[in-house]
Scaffold this motif. Structure first.
Motif, PDB file in Angstrom:
ATOM      1  N   ALA A  99      -3.542   4.485  -1.598  1.00 23.35           N
ATOM      2  CA  ALA A  99      -4.523   4.880  -0.586  1.00 23.35           C
ATOM      3  C   ALA A  99      -4.134   6.251  -0.043  1.00 23.35           C
ATOM      4  O   ALA A  99      -3.391   6.364   0.927  1.00 23.35           O
ATOM      5  CB  ALA A  99      -4.579   3.838   0.541  1.00 23.35           C
ATOM      6  N   GLY A 100      -4.601   7.290  -0.742  1.00 24.84           N
ATOM      7  CA  GLY A 100      -4.225   8.637  -0.361  1.00 24.84           C
ATOM      8  C   GLY A 100      -2.767   8.915  -0.692  1.00 24.84           C
ATOM      9  O   GLY A 100      -2.085   9.634   0.032  1.00 24.84           O
ATOM     10  N   PHE A 101      -2.303   8.345  -1.801  1.00 25.76           N
ATOM     11  CA  PHE A 101      -0.925   8.559  -2.261  1.00 25.76           C
ATOM     12  C   PHE A 101      -0.937   9.757  -3.206  1.00 25.76           C
ATOM     13  O   PHE A 101      -1.586   9.711  -4.249  1.00 25.76           O
ATOM     14  CB  PHE A 101      -0.412   7.307  -2.965  1.00 25.76           C
ATOM     15  N   MET A 102      -0.273  10.835  -2.797  1.00 24.93           N
ATOM     16  CA  MET A 102      -0.460  12.120  -3.469  1.00 24.93           C
ATOM     17  C   MET A 102       0.606  12.431  -4.521  1.00 24.93           C
ATOM     18  O   MET A 102       0.983  13.586  -4.701  1.00 24.93           O
ATOM     19  CB  MET A 102      -0.508  13.244  -2.418  1.00 24.93           C
ATOM     20  N   LEU A 111      -6.044   2.750   4.477  1.00 26.87           N
ATOM     21  CA  LEU A 111      -5.095   1.699   4.854  1.00 26.87           C
ATOM     22  C   LEU A 111      -5.616   0.957   6.085  1.00 26.87           C
ATOM     23  O   LEU A 111      -5.597  -0.278   6.128  1.00 26.87           O
ATOM     24  CB  LEU A 111      -3.723   2.322   5.148  1.00 26.87           C
ATOM     25  N   GLY A 112      -6.105   1.705   7.061  1.00 25.63           N
ATOM     26  CA  GLY A 112      -6.636   1.090   8.278  1.00 25.63           C
ATOM     27  C   GLY A 112      -7.768   0.128   7.971  1.00 25.63           C
ATOM     28  O   GLY A 112      -7.821  -0.983   8.513  1.00 25.63           O
ATOM     29  N   SER A 113      -8.655   0.530   7.069  1.00 25.26           N
ATOM     30  CA  SER A 113      -9.791  -0.361   6.752  1.00 25.26           C
ATOM     31  C   SER A 113      -9.297  -1.593   5.998  1.00 25.26           C
ATOM     32  O   SER A 113      -9.828  -2.696   6.179  1.00 25.26           O
ATOM     33  CB  SER A 113     -10.877   0.392   5.965  1.00 25.26           C
ATOM     34  N   LEU A 114      -8.272  -1.431   5.165  1.00 29.06           N
ATOM     35  CA  LEU A 114      -7.726  -2.587   4.430  1.00 29.06           C
ATOM     36  C   LEU A 114      -7.027  -3.547   5.385  1.00 29.06           C
ATOM     37  O   LEU A 114      -7.109  -4.768   5.225  1.00 29.06           O
ATOM     38  CB  LEU A 114      -6.746  -2.110   3.355  1.00 29.06           C
ATOM     39  N   ALA A 163       0.765   9.728   9.214  1.00 29.95           N
ATOM     40  CA  ALA A 163       0.090   8.995  10.293  1.00 29.95           C
ATOM     41  C   ALA A 163      -0.165   7.539   9.908  1.00 29.95           C
ATOM     42  O   ALA A 163      -0.177   6.650  10.770  1.00 29.95           O
ATOM     43  CB  ALA A 163      -1.223   9.690  10.649  1.00 29.95           C
ATOM     44  N   GLY A 164      -0.354   7.281   8.623  1.00 35.73           N
ATOM     45  CA  GLY A 164      -0.587   5.918   8.157  1.00 35.73           C
ATOM     46  C   GLY A 164       0.565   4.981   8.480  1.00 35.73           C
ATOM     47  O   GLY A 164       0.363   3.775   8.637  1.00 35.73           O
ATOM     48  N   VAL A 174       0.856  -1.191   0.000  1.00 42.36           N
ATOM     49  CA  VAL A 174       0.000   0.000   0.000  1.00 42.36           C
ATOM     50  C   VAL A 174       0.892   1.241   0.000  1.00 42.36           C
ATOM     51  O   VAL A 174       1.826   1.340   0.796  1.00 42.36           O
ATOM     52  CB  VAL A 174      -0.937   0.012   1.231  1.00 42.36           C
ATOM     53  N   LEU A 175       0.594   2.155  -0.920  1.00 44.46           N
ATOM     54  CA  LEU A 175       1.325   3.429  -0.982  1.00 44.46           C
ATOM     55  C   LEU A 175       0.456   4.530  -0.393  1.00 44.46           C
ATOM     56  O   LEU A 175      -0.704   4.681  -0.790  1.00 44.46           O
ATOM     57  CB  LEU A 175       1.686   3.798  -2.428  1.00 44.46           C
ATOM     58  N   ILE A 176       1.019   5.279   0.528  1.00 46.11           N
ATOM     59  CA  ILE A 176       0.273   6.337   1.217  1.00 46.11           C
ATOM     60  C   ILE A 176       1.087   7.636   1.246  1.00 46.11           C
ATOM     61  O   ILE A 176       2.302   7.621   1.013  1.00 46.11           O
ATOM     62  CB  ILE A 176      -0.072   5.953   2.677  1.00 46.11           C
ATOM     63  N   SER A 177       0.376   8.724   1.571  1.00 48.64           N
ATOM     64  CA  SER A 177       1.074   9.997   1.826  1.00 48.64           C
ATOM     65  C   SER A 177       0.618  10.644   3.121  1.00 48.64           C
ATOM     66  O   SER A 177       1.178  11.676   3.510  1.00 48.64           O
ATOM     67  CB  SER A 177       0.813  10.996   0.686  1.00 48.64           C
TER      68      SER A 177
END
Ligand code: GRF
Length: 196
Positions: A83-86, A15-18, A39-40, A6-9
């Motif tokens: 997942a919210g990867f900006m 991510l939490g739900s996944l 925070a992720g 999972v890629l996040i920013s």
């Protein structure tokens, strides 16, 4: 069981739900953030998932994407979830993960691509908004739609209240779609999401 990265920013609520919904179909084996202190990352670490920071600063898009790609290959990822990867990913990266790369966007695509989605939805007087999970293609927010969930826009809606309600449906929708993809029940075929 598919190995998912999972890629996040940022916040990482998707991510939490996944993480919470992970069962027999997929296992999240790595979380990568381009932002230090996102925070992720804490969420992932709390769940015992290995994390990695790959900053986009002071490097070309291609160099950044090559680093992400190398990290994903080294981790043996089979599916990559944004997942919210900006960051916009380069064509080469996207092609390399074709059919295995998905994103969630907080609108009923193809309507309201890009940013400031909820403001624009309210300004336009839409009665309905929602969330879309799609395969990623080189053009931004333009990939084949896999699934959508809608929410009504209330008369007294603010961008924040709408964002909150769309986010709640994102949290239900994204794990469902990831499960279908991991199980091979949806595939990218000739530019379309095909279900079997
Ligand atoms: C979500 O609204 C998602 O649709 C968009 O970015 C937001 C990420 O939120 N792509 P979070 O980091 O998962 O909480």
């Amino acid at each position: 069981m598919k190995r998912v990265a999972v890629l996040i920013s940022g916040r990482g609520s998707n991510l939490g739900s996944l993480i919470e919904a992970a069962g027999d179909s997929y296992k999240i084996i790595r979380v990568i953030s381009n932002i230090e202190g996102a925070a992720g990352l804490d969420r992932a670490q709390a769940a015992g998932i290995s994390t990695q920071l790959i900053s986009h600063k002071d490097k070309s898009r291609e160099a950044f994407d090559a680093e992400i790609d190398a990290a994903l290959r080294a981790a043996d990822a089979q599916i990559v979830v944004l997942a919210g990867f900006m960051r916009i990913l380069s064509d080469g990266f996207v092609r390399g993960w074709e059919g295995k790369l998905i994103n969630i966007h907080p609108s009923l695509l193809p309507a309201y691509k890009g940013t400031r989605v909820h403001e624009r939805v309210i300004e336009a007087g839409e009665a309905l908004s929602g969330a879309t999970v799609h395969f990623v293609v080189p053009e931004l927010d333009a990939g084949p739609v896999i699934a959508q969930a809608s929410v009504p826009v209330q008369p007294d809606e603010s961008p924040q209240t709408l964002a909150d309600r769309v986010l709640a449906v994102e949290h239900a929708l994204y794990p469902e779609v990831l499960r279908l993809l991991a199980d091979g029940k949806v595939k990218l075929h000739n530019g379309l999401a095909v279900f079997s």
